[in-house]
Each structure stands twice: as C-alpha cells, then as structure tokens.
Design a protein around this motif. Structure first.
Motif, mmCIF file in Angstrom:
data_model
loop_
_atom_site.group_PDB
_atom_site.id
_atom_site.type_symbol
_atom_site.label_atom_id
_atom_site.label_comp_id
_atom_site.label_asym_id
_atom_site.label_seq_id
_atom_site.Cartn_x
_atom_site.Cartn_y
_atom_site.Cartn_z
ATOM 1 N N SER A 158 0.843 -1.191 0.000
ATOM 2 C CA SER A 158 0.000 0.000 0.000
ATOM 3 C C SER A 158 0.878 1.241 0.000
ATOM 4 O O SER A 158 1.895 1.284 0.692
ATOM 5 N N LYS A 159 0.466 2.234 -0.751
ATOM 6 C CA LYS A 159 1.165 3.517 -0.759
ATOM 7 C C LYS A 159 0.513 4.516 0.188
ATOM 8 O O LYS A 159 0.988 5.642 0.329
ATOM 9 N N ALA A 160 -0.574 4.099 0.831
ATOM 10 C CA ALA A 160 -1.221 4.945 1.838
ATOM 11 C C ALA A 160 -0.458 4.848 3.150
ATOM 12 O O ALA A 160 0.173 3.825 3.441
ATOM 13 N N PRO A 161 -0.498 5.888 3.981
ATOM 14 C CA PRO A 161 0.159 5.810 5.290
ATOM 15 C C PRO A 161 -0.410 4.667 6.129
ATOM 16 O O PRO A 161 -1.596 4.360 6.064
ATOM 17 N N ALA A 162 0.457 4.075 6.921
ATOM 18 C CA ALA A 162 0.057 2.898 7.694
ATOM 19 C C ALA A 162 -1.147 3.165 8.593
ATOM 20 O O ALA A 162 -2.049 2.331 8.701
ATOM 21 N N HIS A 163 -1.180 4.341 9.243
ATOM 22 C CA HIS A 163 -2.285 4.575 10.180
ATOM 23 C C HIS A 163 -3.623 4.675 9.466
ATOM 24 O O HIS A 163 -4.655 4.288 10.021
ATOM 25 N N LYS A 164 -3.621 5.135 8.218
ATOM 26 C CA LYS A 164 -4.873 5.199 7.454
ATOM 27 C C LYS A 164 -5.332 3.799 7.047
ATOM 28 O O LYS A 164 -6.543 3.517 7.002
ATOM 29 N N GLU A 165 -4.394 2.922 6.753
ATOM 30 C CA GLU A 165 -4.753 1.543 6.440
ATOM 31 C C GLU A 165 -5.284 0.830 7.684
ATOM 32 O O GLU A 165 -6.201 0.015 7.600
ATOM 33 N N ILE A 166 -4.704 1.119 8.844
ATOM 34 C CA ILE A 166 -5.227 0.553 10.086
ATOM 35 C C ILE A 166 -6.688 0.956 10.275
ATOM 36 O O ILE A 166 -7.556 0.118 10.553
ATOM 37 N N LEU A 167 -6.972 2.234 10.087
ATOM 38 C CA LEU A 167 -8.348 2.718 10.246
ATOM 39 C C LEU A 167 -9.282 2.125 9.196
ATOM 40 O O LEU A 167 -10.433 1.785 9.503
ATOM 41 N N ARG A 168 -8.786 1.985 7.979
ATOM 42 C CA ARG A 168 -9.632 1.410 6.920
ATOM 43 C C ARG A 168 -10.038 -0.019 7.269
ATOM 44 O O ARG A 168 -11.224 -0.398 7.156
ATOM 45 N N ILE A 169 -9.079 -0.820 7.699
ATOM 46 C CA ILE A 169 -9.383 -2.207 8.030
ATOM 47 C C ILE A 169 -10.343 -2.287 9.202
ATOM 48 O O ILE A 169 -11.301 -3.076 9.199
ATOM 49 N N LEU A 170 -10.128 -1.459 10.225
ATOM 50 C CA LEU A 170 -11.028 -1.464 11.377
ATOM 51 C C LEU A 170 -12.433 -1.013 10.993
ATOM 52 O O LEU A 170 -13.437 -1.540 11.492
ATOM 53 N N LYS A 171 -12.514 -0.050 10.100
ATOM 54 C CA LYS A 171 -13.821 0.470 9.673
ATOM 55 C C LYS A 171 -14.571 -0.554 8.826
ATOM 56 O O LYS A 171 -15.798 -0.692 8.931
ATOM 57 N N GLU A 172 -13.849 -1.289 7.991
ATOM 58 C CA GLU A 172 -14.485 -2.248 7.082
ATOM 59 C C GLU A 172 -14.760 -3.588 7.746
ATOM 60 O O GLU A 172 -15.466 -4.423 7.169
ATOM 61 N N SER A 173 -14.226 -3.815 8.935
ATOM 62 C CA SER A 173 -14.412 -5.083 9.635
ATOM 63 C C SER A 173 -15.484 -4.938 10.707
ATOM 64 O O SER A 173 -15.675 -3.852 11.262
ATOM 65 N N PRO A 174 -16.188 -6.020 11.018
ATOM 66 C CA PRO A 174 -17.141 -5.945 12.126
ATOM 67 C C PRO A 174 -16.429 -5.525 13.413
ATOM 68 O O PRO A 174 -15.266 -5.869 13.637
ATOM 69 N N GLU A 175 -17.124 -4.795 14.249
ATOM 70 C CA GLU A 175 -16.523 -4.322 15.490
ATOM 71 C C GLU A 175 -16.083 -5.499 16.361
ATOM 72 O O GLU A 175 -16.712 -6.560 16.373
ATOM 73 N N ASN A 176 -14.972 -5.320 17.067
ATOM 74 C CA ASN A 176 -14.434 -6.329 17.988
ATOM 75 C C ASN A 176 -14.014 -7.626 17.298
ATOM 76 O O ASN A 176 -14.119 -8.714 17.874
ATOM 77 N N THR A 177 -13.520 -7.519 16.067
ATOM 78 C CA THR A 177 -13.028 -8.707 15.363
ATOM 79 C C THR A 177 -11.556 -8.605 14.980
ATOM 80 O O THR A 177 -10.961 -9.601 14.576
#
Length: 438
Positions: free
Chosen positions: A153-172
């Motif tokens: 990914s060419k996006a900053p790591a913290h933005k990818e962290i947020l993307r994955i958390l946002k796209e995943s069910p909560e608490n998974t």
C-alpha cells in the motif's frame, strides 16, 4: 471456517520482530489471519525495517519452493498461503522527536548483516517501487514474484489501520504492536471511535517491576516515542484527559481526544517483566537449526545467520562467558494470539493504572505506578455525590486533597491489562522452532 483471530501487526523488524512475523505466518488458516503489517521505525530506520519485512516474504518464497522440491510432508505456513496481508509504512520518526532513539542491539540493518552475508536471500531493490509513487527509471519493473504473498500500500500505515477497522465488524480485529506506538497513536488521534472498534490492543513494551533495557527505567519501544505511548494508554482511561502527555513548547502535534468516547480501549501489556524470561538459548538453537540448515533450508540458513549475530552481541554484552540467549519479546505477543484461550495466560487481577513519563530528564519512558498503600475513596463507598455547584452532575467526586494527578481517583488514570504469567516460559522456544520448522 473463519480464523479465530484477525491481526494487524505493527512492527519494526528487528530480529525478534521477524520471528514474531514468521510465527504469525506459520499459523493455520483457522488460527489466525494476518490482515496487515504496519511498518514503523525503531530497531533501525524505517526503510531498513520495511526491507526486512519484504526480505521475510522473499525468503519464505524460496523456502516454500525448497520444501516442495524436497518432498516435505507438509509445507506449513498456512496463514501465508491463505491470507494476503496489506503492508503499509508509517512516518520515519516519533511524533514529537526528529532524532531517532538508536537501537544497536539488532545491528545496522536490523538483522546483523544478513543481507550482505547471504545476498542470494535478500531481495533486489526493485521492491521499493511497490511502496513509492515515483516511476522507476529505465524499463518497466515487473513486481517481484514474492509479492504474491502481500498487498503493498502507498497509503500511510495509520490510514490503512483505520480502513481495516472500519471495514471489519466491530471487535473482530486485534492490533498487535511490537514497536514504537507512533502508527497506533496516529490512527487513534485521527479517528478515535474507529480505532476503538478494535477487539484489543496487544502491546509489547515497558518495564513495570524490572529494570529497563535502554535506560535504568525505560524499555526501548516506549522510550522511542513516549508521547505516542502515553496517548494510546490514555484511551484505556474513563477520563483520557487525566493521563494525556503535557503540551511541550505550547504546541501539540495531535489534537486531544473528544470529551466523550463510546468505550475504553482494552490494552493488554507484555512488558519486559514477562517477555525477558522467554529465551531462545544458543545451545538449543544450534542443536535444532543446524541439521535443518545442512539439509538446505533457505529459511533456516537465513535465521541462523542473524541469530549468530545476536548471540555474538549478547556474549559481548555479558562478558562473563555464560551461555547467551535471545529474549523472545515480540513473539510472545503472537504466542498469546495463537493460544489466547489457554487459562495458563494470567493477567493482573484487575487492570492497573500505569502511566507513561514523557518529559522527565532521567525517567523518560518510565512506566509509573502508584506503590503507595492508600485507599481510594471512590472504592470505599457506592454513594454517588454531586458537585455542589452542579446538582445535575452525577459524577462521583472522589478527589483527595493533595492528589492533583488523580492517582487516588476511580475516575482518572489508565486501565492496563498487564500480563503476568505465560503457559510456560521454558517451553516457548521449542514451540516457536516447531512452528517454523516442525
């Protein structure tokens, strides 16, 4: 079947970081999915850390080919073949420091010269184009074959962290952070509610009841970015503002958290107290690895090369002729993720108020706890009092005169779930080696 654990690994490879990454990739598909590798600086500068992540996949490609050609009964590394993690890169230095805290323990490249000693196991520099918008000069460069195992990914790591958390069910999704907490702090600051969708934050860092490994009181990961650590720990508090780092020079690089958040962060801490005893000893290591290296395993040769550098370093540091060992600090966190249901994992009886010193001349990075045996008024009575100037305020007022920092308040301070016991310190080295080569 969905994996029991989905993990974002925030790491600064480093020898024990690479072993942690390999342990995660060696898991079965049912045990663990490595959703992302978030790369940070730390043991060595950022680009060297990224190179070591890429090199890990390069060596694993060679290892898998060798295992197939030699008819190994099992090729192992189920997570490697089943899930394709995103690899993204964070900033090159701490939130409020531009000078890196050097860690010479892992050598100049983070792996004790393995790239020069085993050049055939090191990837060509063409991998850099995967993470850069700059077009390479000359002919078009084809993606390296080992990149089939990850998604750059060419996006900053913290933005990818947020993307994955946002796209995943909560608490998974669990974030496992085994380096400086800069990427984690950036994600939490940009969108705290999305960050709090994480199931758990597992942190390797700190020294609570033992000495530090970079100063008398500080562990390296926390020392490398104390402000990031303090900000992340503050999310465990019912009142995050009570433990946020002070603003230095009248300016903070990140905004404060909102006054009200939907939940508190669950943070499980693996400090030096519990990780240092988890040793991979020299004699056992060589007895185990050398027959595998002689049989032609690229992975064994690669690991043996940098572990030899580690053992030589430890021997020089000890200087007494005793047998050296590598403490498996970072792999401990992955072991926890693989065996979390084992009742032998023992945390403290109740979460502790552990705070990070960010501005002390001698105590920067120290994990501070209140060792005074003093009662907290809010724990002595269930009566809810109201503030005399605001009768609608139903907050329990349990402030104690002279306790301006709120150590005796049940409404202030952090809530850290510190791990104090493993399923067996003496057996982890064998478990690690069996996972990688068994």
């Amino acid at each position: 079947m969905a994996p029991k654990q989905r993990v974002i690994l925030d790491t600064d490879p480093g020898v024990d970081d690479v072993l942690a990454l390999l342990l995660a990739l060696s898991a079965s598909p049912e045990e663990l999915e490595l959703a992302m590798i978030s790369v940070t600086y730390g043991n060595v500068p950022l680009q060297s850390c990224l190179r070591n992540v890429v090199a890990t996949f390069h060596v694993l490609e060679k290892e898998m080919k060798w295992r197939e050609e030699t008819g190994k009964s099992t090729r192992g590394f189920g997570a490697l073949h089943t899930h394709k993690p995103v690899v993204a890169v964070g900033p090159e230095h701490a939130l409020e420091d531009e000078i890196l805290a050097a860690d010479h323990f892992h050598g100049a490249d983070g792996l004790h010269g393995v790239h020069e000693k085993q050049p055939h196991l090191s990837p060509a520099d063409t991998w850099r184009s995967l993470f850069s918008d700059e077009e390479p000069k000359g002919e078009k460069v084809e993606p390296p074959s080992y990149s089939k195992y990850f998604t750059p990914s060419k996006a900053p790591a913290h933005k990818e962290i947020l993307r994955i958390l946002k796209e995943s069910p909560e608490n998974t999704v669990t974030v496992v952070a085994v380096g400086p907490l800069t990427n984690v702090a950036l994600a939490a600051a940009e969108d705290p509610e999305t960050f709090l969708r994480a199931k758990e934050l597992v942190v390797m860092g700190g020294a609570v009841n033992v000495e530090g490994n970079v100063t008398p009181v500080a562990e390296f990961n926390c020392f490398a970015d104390t402000v990031a650590a303090a900000r992340v720990y503050a999310l465990t508090s019912p009142n995050p503002s009570s433990t946020m780092p002070p603003v230095i020079h009248g300016k903070s690089f990140l905004p404060p958290y909102p006054a009200k958040l939907s939940k508190q962060l669950k943070l499980t801490l693996f400090p030096l107290d519990i990780t240092t005893p988890l040793e991979l000893r020299k004699k056992y290591f060589y007895e185990t690895i050398q027959p595998i290296t002689k049989s032609g395993s690229p992975l064994a040769l690669w690991i043996e090369t940098f572990m030899t550098g580690i053992f030589n370093k430890v021997e020089a540091m000890l200087g007494d002729g005793s047998e050296p060992g590598l403490s498996l600090h970072d792999p401990a966190c992955i072991w926890y993720m693989l065996t979390q249901d084992d009742p032998a994992w023992e945390p403290v009886a109740k979460p502790e108020d552990i705070r990070i010193e960010t501005s002390g001349q001698w105590t920067r990075g120290m994990h501070v706890v209140d060792r005074r045996q003093r009662a907290k008024p809010g724990e002595q009575s269930s009566k809810v009092e109201t503030h005399p100037s605001d009768p609608l305020d139903a907050t329990t007022f349990d402030d104690v005169p002279g306790d301006d920092m709120g150590w005796l308040s049940v409404n202030k301070g952090n809530r850290i779930n510190r791990m104090v016991k493993t399923p067996g310190d003496e057996k982890f080295a064998a478990i690690l080696m069996d996972r990688l080569f068994g």
